[in-house]
Design a protein around this motif. Structure first.
Motif, mmCIF file in Angstrom:
data_model
loop_
_atom_site.group_PDB
_atom_site.id
_atom_site.type_symbol
_atom_site.label_atom_id
_atom_site.label_comp_id
_atom_site.label_asym_id
_atom_site.label_seq_id
_atom_site.Cartn_x
_atom_site.Cartn_y
_atom_site.Cartn_z
ATOM 1 N N PRO A 98 21.285 52.319 47.816
ATOM 2 C CA PRO A 98 21.569 53.370 46.832
ATOM 3 C C PRO A 98 22.848 53.133 46.038
ATOM 4 C CG PRO A 98 22.321 54.067 48.965
ATOM 5 C CD PRO A 98 21.732 52.696 49.170
ATOM 6 N N TYR A 99 23.575 52.054 46.353
ATOM 7 C CA TYR A 99 24.871 51.836 45.708
ATOM 8 C C TYR A 99 25.020 50.356 45.364
ATOM 9 C CZ TYR A 99 29.948 51.935 45.013
ATOM 10 O OH TYR A 99 31.210 51.837 44.480
ATOM 11 N N ALA A 100 25.221 50.064 44.079
ATOM 12 C CA ALA A 100 25.441 48.696 43.622
ATOM 13 C C ALA A 100 26.212 48.744 42.306
ATOM 14 C CB ALA A 100 24.119 47.955 43.436
ATOM 15 N N TYR A 101 27.081 47.777 42.089
ATOM 16 C CA TYR A 101 27.898 47.802 40.875
ATOM 17 C C TYR A 101 28.273 46.395 40.427
ATOM 18 C CZ TYR A 101 31.994 46.569 43.658
ATOM 19 O OH TYR A 101 32.872 45.903 44.474
ATOM 20 N N LEU A 102 28.644 46.298 39.166
ATOM 21 C CA LEU A 102 29.190 45.088 38.578
ATOM 22 C C LEU A 102 30.383 45.507 37.733
ATOM 23 C CD1 LEU A 102 28.935 42.023 38.031
ATOM 24 C CD2 LEU A 102 27.525 42.611 36.052
ATOM 25 N N LYS A 103 31.517 44.871 37.961
ATOM 26 C CA LYS A 103 32.745 45.256 37.274
ATOM 27 C C LYS A 103 33.356 44.049 36.562
ATOM 28 C CE LYS A 103 35.649 47.818 39.539
ATOM 29 N NZ LYS A 103 36.700 48.212 40.539
ATOM 30 N N ALA A 104 33.629 44.213 35.271
ATOM 31 C CA ALA A 104 34.310 43.180 34.489
ATOM 32 C C ALA A 104 35.774 43.579 34.316
ATOM 33 C CB ALA A 104 33.643 43.023 33.122
ATOM 34 N N LYS A 105 36.688 42.615 34.534
ATOM 35 C CA LYS A 105 38.127 42.916 34.517
ATOM 36 C C LYS A 105 38.843 42.024 33.502
ATOM 37 C CE LYS A 105 38.389 41.795 38.802
ATOM 38 N NZ LYS A 105 38.909 41.490 40.152
ATOM 39 N N PHE A 106 39.613 42.669 32.655
ATOM 40 C CA PHE A 106 40.444 41.964 31.691
ATOM 41 C C PHE A 106 41.879 42.452 31.850
ATOM 42 C CE2 PHE A 106 36.141 42.529 30.074
ATOM 43 C CZ PHE A 106 35.753 41.216 29.860
ATOM 44 N N GLU A 107 42.759 41.947 31.015
ATOM 45 C CA GLU A 107 44.176 42.290 31.167
ATOM 46 C C GLU A 107 44.423 43.788 31.037
ATOM 47 O OE1 GLU A 107 48.550 41.170 29.236
ATOM 48 O OE2 GLU A 107 46.726 40.222 28.479
ATOM 49 N N LYS A 108 43.807 44.425 30.064
ATOM 50 C CA LYS A 108 44.040 45.841 29.821
ATOM 51 C C LYS A 108 42.772 46.684 29.923
ATOM 52 C CE LYS A 108 47.973 45.132 26.710
ATOM 53 N NZ LYS A 108 48.543 45.428 25.362
#
Length: 555
Positions: A98-108
């Motif tokens: 029931p829980y899944a994610y994708l996170k993109a990270k940049f400087e700001k």
């Protein structure tokens, strides 16, 4: 469920490609995760009201995995609660991802797609979190963006549907938050150690009025607002050990099951002050809430579907008898106060003795708000469906005391190997207001906890507790012995005994083994019916008996 499965597979595939790219770029990739499994093999025990279970084994099992790289994170959780532990709602049963994610990270900039948790301010208009002991996971499924355009400025925006067990409520939650750290713009404030934070938040809930058919009478149906708006403003000042917080939130008309479908705005105001330095701490806070139940499905009750969170200004108790009558926040309205003082008496003084002594005093008081005749024609204690409900003078109390406790805690080390803890609590618990019936329960609770180190690897701890009351089931006694053999073993035996009314024993025996990141616990005994609470949110746990097995692993 198939849609969630394909979404999960897609996210993992995308994450794998991203991680592979980062590995090719010689970037560090970290994989973390955990396994938690709590199992009960139930037995029938009619003396304590534990019926025969239709399932031989009950379990709540969770497995998390998170892959973190420089630019991308991905994660998922598998849950198996098809045969859940006692006390969880029927809809809690199920299994899957029931829980899944994708996170993109940049400087700001940070962008999250999938499931996520978020809290604005103190959570008065938005708090998404997981608390497994209560069966709560009200994460949002959608899009979350966090952006820092300039130093001292943090901005967030989000939108999504809220999870309710194995589905998502048919409503849409959207909102934004901004925080300004004023001290980061002023060299003088930074140099003098003054920190000033200002914040503002907004949340909108869209829910189709066709989802619920609420009738005033046979021919008149309520016209329910499709959009409910909520906003929050706050200011915090900190210098050294001093912290001051003021926060106010408001919500537009939101007829729901909780408020008996009245058309009244909601609001909550809070003031909090705390101070701490070596050997000294102080906390004072006050909160007034009125009609601030905020759910993603207006017809829900119980612990599910809350968009927001109203913290209880009462101390969470860990000792068994002190936690018998825990307070659950009243979302329809309350005045709540809490004050806490702590002091360490120094070593080699008259009161501190050779090793020093710590004293803490906590006072909590919760009272109903004023409810009076309203022009709509409804009266105190009666909320007419479709009306405005009631009027309420801000600073005026109502007629009911919900909860009060005064507890004094003293901890002192007498020798290098022996330490003693004592607590006395005087408590008033309005069982009718919290649970629906039972009247006011006044109790005195005494706790004595001693620990002795025989060797650096062998420690014995013992507890003796006594609860005295003339109401409810009368007096209770509790005893515990816990032997710790470092680094692997812990053996615990305990008994909770009702004195004079039922004369029942609730005994427990536990053996715990720890090695590395693994923790395994095997137990047997009875569990008393009662409430398990955290932060003012409570779940009823029925009486049970049987073998328990708990396994935890973190990597």
């Amino acid at each position: 469920m198939k849609k969630r499965y394909y979404c999960f597979v897609g996210l993992l595939a995308l994450a794998s490609a991203a991680v592979a790219q980062e590995e090719n770029d010689d970037k560090k990739v970290v994989v973390t995760g955990s396994i938690q499994s709590d199992i009960l093999v139930p037995q029938e025990d009619l003396k304590i009201g534990s019926p025969k279970s239709e399932h031989k084994v009950l379990t709540n099992t969770y497995a998390d995995i998170n892959v973190m790289g420089k630019y991308l994170d991905a994660g998922a959780r598998f849950e198996f609660t098809k045969y859940p532990l006692p006390g969880f709602e029927n809809d809690f049963a199920g299994w899957g991802v029931p829980y899944a994610y994708l996170k993109a990270k940049f400087e700001k900039l940070e962008i999250t797609l999938g499931n996520y948790y978020e809290q604005f301010g103190s959570g008065f208009i938005l708090r998404n979190y997981e608390e497994r002991s209560l069966g709560i996971d009200n994460s949002l499924l959608g899009l979350r963006i966090a952006y820092k355009p300039y130093k001292g400025i943090q901005m967030k925006a989000l939108t999504g549907e809220q999870r309710r067990y194995w589905a998502h409520n048919n409503s849409w939650i959207s909102g934004g938050d901004i925080e300004l750290n004023i001290d980061e713009w002023s060299k003088r404030l930074t140099e003098t150690g003054n920190r000033i934070t200002l914040g503002a938040s907004y949340v909108n809930k869209y829910e189709d009025d066709a989802a619920d058919n609420i009738f005033v009478d046979r021919t008149h149906k309520l016209r329910l607002p499709q959009n409910v708006h909520a906003w929050d403003v706050r200011a915090r000042y900190q210098k050294g050990g001093l912290s001051l917080l003021a926060e106010y939130a408001q919500k537009t008309q939101d007829p729901s099951f909780d408020n008996q479908y009245i058309y009244r705005k909601g609001n909550v105001a809070m003031l909090s002050a705390s101070y701490s330095k070596k050997g000294l701490s102080f906390l004072a806070q006050a909160k007034r809430s009125d009609n601030m139940s905020f759910r993603s499905r207006r017809s829900m009750n119980g612990t599910s579907s809350f968009i927001n969170h109203l913290p209880a200004f009462t101390e969470d108790q860990t000792y068994a008898l002190a936690a018998f009558y825990p307070y659950a926040t009243n979302p329809t309205g309350e005045w709540a106060y809490q004050a806490q003082f702590g002091y360490n008496f120094k070593r080699r003084t008259f009161l501190g003795g050779r090793y020093g002594m710590n004293v803490k005093v906590n006072f909590s008081y919760v009272h109903s708000i004023d409810r009076s005749l309203n022009l709509s024609g409804s009266y105190d204690g009666v909320s007419a469906v479709g009306a405005k409900g009631y009027g309420s003078a801000f600073f005026k109390w109502g007629d009911e005391k919900f909860y009060q406790d005064l507890n004094i805690q003293i901890e002192r080390k007498f020798t290098k190997d022996f330490k003693l803890f004592f607590m006395y609590m005087n408590q008033f618990y309005n069982k009718t207001a919290v649970e629906g019936e039972g009247g006011m329960i006044h109790s005195d609770i005494f706790v004595l906890d001693g620990k002795y180190n025989f060797t650096p690897n062998l420690t014995l701890r013992g507890e003796v507790q006594y609860l005295r009351t003339k109401q409810d089931e009368g007096n209770w006694m509790f005893g515990l012995l816990e032997l710790s053999i470092v680094p692997h073993w812990m053996i615990t035996i305990s008994d909770t005994y009702n004195v004079g009314e039922t004369n029942l024993h609730y005994y427990q025996g536990l053996v715990t083994f720890n090695t590395g990141a693994h923790r395994l616990q095997l137990g047997y005994g009875r569990t008393r019916a009662g409430y398990n609470c955290s932060g003012g949110v409570c779940r009823y746990v029925p009486a049970s008996k049987g073998f328990t097995l708990s396994y935890n692993y973190n990597f």
